[in-house]
Scaffold this motif. Structure first.
Motif, PDB file in Angstrom:
ATOM      1  N   PHE A  89       0.832  -1.195   0.000  1.00 57.75           N
ATOM      2  CA  PHE A  89       0.000   0.000   0.000  1.00 57.75           C
ATOM      3  C   PHE A  89       0.871   1.251   0.000  1.00 57.75           C
ATOM      4  N   VAL A  90       0.258   2.379  -0.324  1.00 60.31           N
ATOM      5  CA  VAL A  90       0.911   3.692  -0.265  1.00 60.31           C
ATOM      6  C   VAL A  90       0.801   4.205   1.166  1.00 60.31           C
ATOM      7  N   ASP A  91       1.919   4.626   1.745  1.00 62.98           N
ATOM      8  CA  ASP A  91       1.927   4.962   3.166  1.00 62.98           C
ATOM      9  C   ASP A  91       2.309   6.419   3.454  1.00 62.98           C
ATOM     10  N   TYR A  92       2.748   7.157   2.454  1.00 60.18           N
ATOM     11  CA  TYR A  92       3.103   8.570   2.664  1.00 60.18           C
ATOM     12  C   TYR A  92       3.147   9.239   1.301  1.00 60.18           C
ATOM     13  N   VAL A  93       2.523  10.406   1.200  1.00 62.61           N
ATOM     14  CA  VAL A  93       2.511  11.142  -0.067  1.00 62.61           C
ATOM     15  C   VAL A  93       2.739  12.622   0.221  1.00 62.61           C
ATOM     16  N   ARG A  94       3.644  13.203  -0.544  1.00 63.40           N
ATOM     17  CA  ARG A  94       3.847  14.660  -0.480  1.00 63.40           C
ATOM     18  C   ARG A  94       3.961  15.171  -1.911  1.00 63.40           C
ATOM     19  N   VAL A  95       3.034  16.068  -2.286  1.00 59.96           N
ATOM     20  CA  VAL A  95       3.015  16.601  -3.652  1.00 59.96           C
ATOM     21  C   VAL A  95       3.088  18.125  -3.571  1.00 59.96           C
ATOM     22  N   HIS A  96       4.015  18.705  -4.329  1.00 60.20           N
ATOM     23  CA  HIS A  96       4.169  20.163  -4.374  1.00 60.20           C
ATOM     24  C   HIS A  96       3.530  20.679  -5.660  1.00 60.20           C
ATOM     25  N   PHE A  97       2.570  21.585  -5.509  1.00 58.75           N
ATOM     26  CA  PHE A  97       1.906  22.192  -6.654  1.00 58.75           C
ATOM     27  C   PHE A  97       2.449  23.604  -6.835  1.00 58.75           C
ATOM     28  N   ARG A  98       2.917  23.927  -8.037  1.00 57.84           N
ATOM     29  CA  ARG A  98       3.512  25.233  -8.323  1.00 57.84           C
ATOM     30  C   ARG A  98       2.430  26.259  -8.640  1.00 57.84           C
ATOM     31  N   GLU A 109      -3.996  28.965  11.155  1.00 54.89           N
ATOM     32  CA  GLU A 109      -3.036  30.034  10.900  1.00 54.89           C
ATOM     33  C   GLU A 109      -1.613  29.613  11.257  1.00 54.89           C
ATOM     34  N   TRP A 110      -1.285  28.381  10.979  1.00 55.58           N
ATOM     35  CA  TRP A 110       0.065  27.844  11.183  1.00 55.58           C
ATOM     36  C   TRP A 110       0.216  26.653  10.246  1.00 55.58           C
ATOM     37  N   ALA A 111       1.441  26.215  10.055  1.00 50.26           N
ATOM     38  CA  ALA A 111       1.687  25.068   9.174  1.00 50.26           C
ATOM     39  C   ALA A 111       3.086  24.523   9.458  1.00 50.26           C
ATOM     40  N   PHE A 112       3.500  23.543   8.678  1.00 46.58           N
ATOM     41  CA  PHE A 112       4.810  22.918   8.813  1.00 46.58           C
ATOM     42  C   PHE A 112       5.726  23.338   7.665  1.00 46.58           C
ATOM     43  N   PHE A 113       7.018  23.026   7.816  1.00 46.28           N
ATOM     44  CA  PHE A 113       8.014  23.179   6.736  1.00 46.28           C
ATOM     45  C   PHE A 113       8.125  24.610   6.217  1.00 46.28           C
ATOM     46  N   GLY A 114       7.817  25.611   7.060  1.00 51.76           N
ATOM     47  CA  GLY A 114       7.946  26.998   6.640  1.00 51.76           C
ATOM     48  C   GLY A 114       6.761  27.519   5.852  1.00 51.76           C
ATOM     49  N   TYR A 115       5.675  26.761   5.758  1.00 50.18           N
ATOM     50  CA  TYR A 115       4.471  27.237   5.068  1.00 50.18           C
ATOM     51  C   TYR A 115       3.671  28.146   6.002  1.00 50.18           C
ATOM     52  N   TYR A 136       4.757  35.931  -0.879  1.00 51.97           N
ATOM     53  CA  TYR A 136       6.065  36.410  -1.314  1.00 51.97           C
ATOM     54  C   TYR A 136       7.115  35.292  -1.338  1.00 51.97           C
ATOM     55  N   ASN A 137       6.752  34.112  -0.895  1.00 51.63           N
ATOM     56  CA  ASN A 137       7.691  32.995  -0.856  1.00 51.63           C
ATOM     57  C   ASN A 137       7.572  32.199  -2.155  1.00 51.63           C
ATOM     58  N   LYS A 138       8.578  32.305  -3.030  1.00 54.32           N
ATOM     59  CA  LYS A 138       8.525  31.662  -4.346  1.00 54.32           C
ATOM     60  C   LYS A 138       8.826  30.160  -4.289  1.00 54.32           C
ATOM     61  N   ASP A 139       9.384  29.673  -3.165  1.00 54.65           N
ATOM     62  CA  ASP A 139       9.755  28.269  -3.070  1.00 54.65           C
ATOM     63  C   ASP A 139       8.666  27.404  -2.451  1.00 54.65           C
ATOM     64  N   ARG A 140       7.676  28.041  -1.818  1.00 49.81           N
ATOM     65  CA  ARG A 140       6.616  27.285  -1.161  1.00 49.81           C
ATOM     66  C   ARG A 140       5.269  27.779  -1.662  1.00 49.81           C
ATOM     67  N   ASP A 141       4.634  26.935  -2.465  1.00 49.37           N
ATOM     68  CA  ASP A 141       3.335  27.299  -3.018  1.00 49.37           C
ATOM     69  C   ASP A 141       2.238  26.525  -2.279  1.00 49.37           C
ATOM     70  N   ARG A 147      20.785  27.383 -13.061  1.00 47.89           N
ATOM     71  CA  ARG A 147      20.630  26.496 -11.910  1.00 47.89           C
ATOM     72  C   ARG A 147      21.362  27.060 -10.708  1.00 47.89           C
ATOM     73  N   THR A 148      22.561  27.603 -10.921  1.00 48.68           N
ATOM     74  CA  THR A 148      23.314  28.191  -9.819  1.00 48.68           C
ATOM     75  C   THR A 148      22.604  29.428  -9.268  1.00 48.68           C
ATOM     76  N   LYS A 149      22.051  30.257 -10.160  1.00 55.27           N
ATOM     77  CA  LYS A 149      21.327  31.434  -9.706  1.00 55.27           C
ATOM     78  C   LYS A 149      20.074  31.048  -8.918  1.00 55.27           C
ATOM     79  N   ALA A 150      19.399  30.003  -9.382  1.00 57.68           N
ATOM     80  CA  ALA A 150      18.204  29.551  -8.661  1.00 57.68           C
ATOM     81  C   ALA A 150      18.562  29.075  -7.262  1.00 57.68           C
TER      82      ALA A 150
END
Length: 401
Positions: A75-84, A107-113, A130-135, A348-351
């Motif tokens: 079975f699937v036991d953990y899923v994390r999907v990032h949507f841009r 009004e709180w979350a994990f992983f800096g969200y 304003y956070n471009k890395d966490r959508d 890639r380096t600039k990113a």
């Protein structure tokens, strides 16, 4: 042990060997002793040391385990999907096909969200505007996966359908995917697999690290309230790597958490395959194609992990461990979870540098507050590596042309 008890045990060993249709030669080779020595043991003429007794019992137990059918469930036991995208309503309603009005906003979350929208264990997090890395991040742990599976059933979907829907219709990336297989009847022996790792009877592909844990406590001590028992756990790979395999005695966990007797636990062992980033994304792609969680799980184990038996122990002659081979099943295929490395690019380096800017900005602020010059001094003392110097030379030549 009395002489009578000893002779009874020898007769039991001999009866079990004959019941499994195993010759004295085969058993002696597996144990690592001569046929003459085994014959004397079975006749009650020799009392073997404890490690030989344990080895004989282990081989006989393995033969018995191999003769019966065992129940497994994948079975699937953990899923994390990032949507841009920052459009969390669209992701909840169109990607997850879930009523947005039913989600409770925190009004709180994990992983800096910034915010957490949840329906029980189904978590969807939203990053600051304003956070471009966490959508938008979908986070489903064990219980969340079971709850979401029931939701998928109402849609007539399976996990492959969901991953196909997300990766086809949205700017999405599977950041983590855990696959698990429950060994319900105890075909595997986790202590035996740990011992194999310690003596070099474990072959891995690109994984160079293992660690094992055990409480070392007896069940009766836990009943008396003296200790907490954990059972045996084997970790293959680093926690930081993109593939990490965990094998542990699930029945001990159920005993510790819920007081379920070890022999009555519905699951004896669990094998978990924890995948991150590219390996998680590629595993989801394979799952979309073959649509079989169990097949993908076993093929990944077949690709990355093997246990062997040296016959006799310590020799250079070895065979695939029969319990592990039976657990994997037949008709296995190698799978590819890695991508071909992309050529270097300045972008890639600039990113990557953009992710470091908040830290640099903090250090500059500290320099100003404390009257120091840490950032400028660090830059002045930094030097190019050979690879960086060649990149700079290459870019300079391209600009001149």
């Amino acid at each position: 042990m009395s002489l009578l008890d000893w002779r009874n045990q020898m007769e039991e060993w001999q009866d079990r060997r004959k019941q499994h249709g195993v010759s004295q030669k085969y058993l002696a080779e597996r144990v690592g002793i001569s046929v003459r020595h085994l014959r004397r043991i079975e006749n009650g003429e020799s009392s073997p040391p404890e490690h030989i007794r344990a080895r004989i019992m282990a081989v006989l137990d393995e033969l018995q385990a191999l003769e019966v059918e065992h129940r497994h469930e994948a079975f699937v036991d953990y899923v994390r999907v990032h949507f841009r995208t920052k459009d969390i309503r669209r992701i909840v309603e169109e990607a997850l096909r879930f009523p947005f009005a039913d989600m409770l906003c925190e009004e709180w979350a994990f992983f800096g969200y910034d915010k957490l929208y949840r329906f029980g264990p189904i978590w969807v997090m939203l990053g600051d505007i304003y956070n471009k890395d966490r959508d938008v991040l979908l986070e489903l742990r064990g219980e969340g996966c079971r709850t979401f599976e029931r939701h998928l059933e109402t849609l007539g979907w399976t996990w492959p359908d969901f991953f196909d829907h997300c990766l086809t219709n949205f700017p999405a990336q599977v950041k983590r995917l855990d696959l698990a297989i429950d060994d319900r009847d105890g075909l595997l022996s986790i202590p035996e697999l740990i011992a194999k790792c310690r003596v070099g009877e474990c072959h891995t592909r690109w994984i160079r690290k293992f660690s094992a844990y055990t409480s070392g406590m007896k069940v009766k001590d836990l009943v008396r309230g003296k200790h907490q028992i954990a059972g045996h756990t084997l970790y293959i790979g680093s926690f930081q790597s993109e593939i990490h395999i965990c094998l542990y005695e699930k029945n001990y966990e159920q005993f510790r958490k819920h007081g379920v007797p070890l022999e009555d636990a519905p699951v004896k062992n669990r094998v978990e395959i924890r995948l991150k980033n590219d390996r998680a994304q590629n595993a989801a792609g394979i799952l979309i194609v073959c649509r079989d969680v169990e097949r993908v799980s076993r093929d990944i184990l077949y690709t990355y992990l093997a246990f062997i038996d040296r016959v006799p122990p310590g020799s250079e002659v070895y065979y695939a461990n029969k319990r592990w081979a039976k657990f994997l099943g037949t008709d296995r295929e190698m799978v590819k979870l890695t991508n071909t490395p992309e050529p270097y690019s300045i972008e890639r380096t600039k990113a990557w540098m953009r992710t470091c800017m908040p830290t640099i900005k903090l250090l500059l602020a500290l320099d100003e507050m404390e009257g120091t010059n840490f950032v400028q001094e660090s830059l002045a003392n930094a030097s190019f590596s050979a690879r960086q110097a060649s990149i700079l030379k290459q870019v300079s030549a391209e600009m001149r042309t």
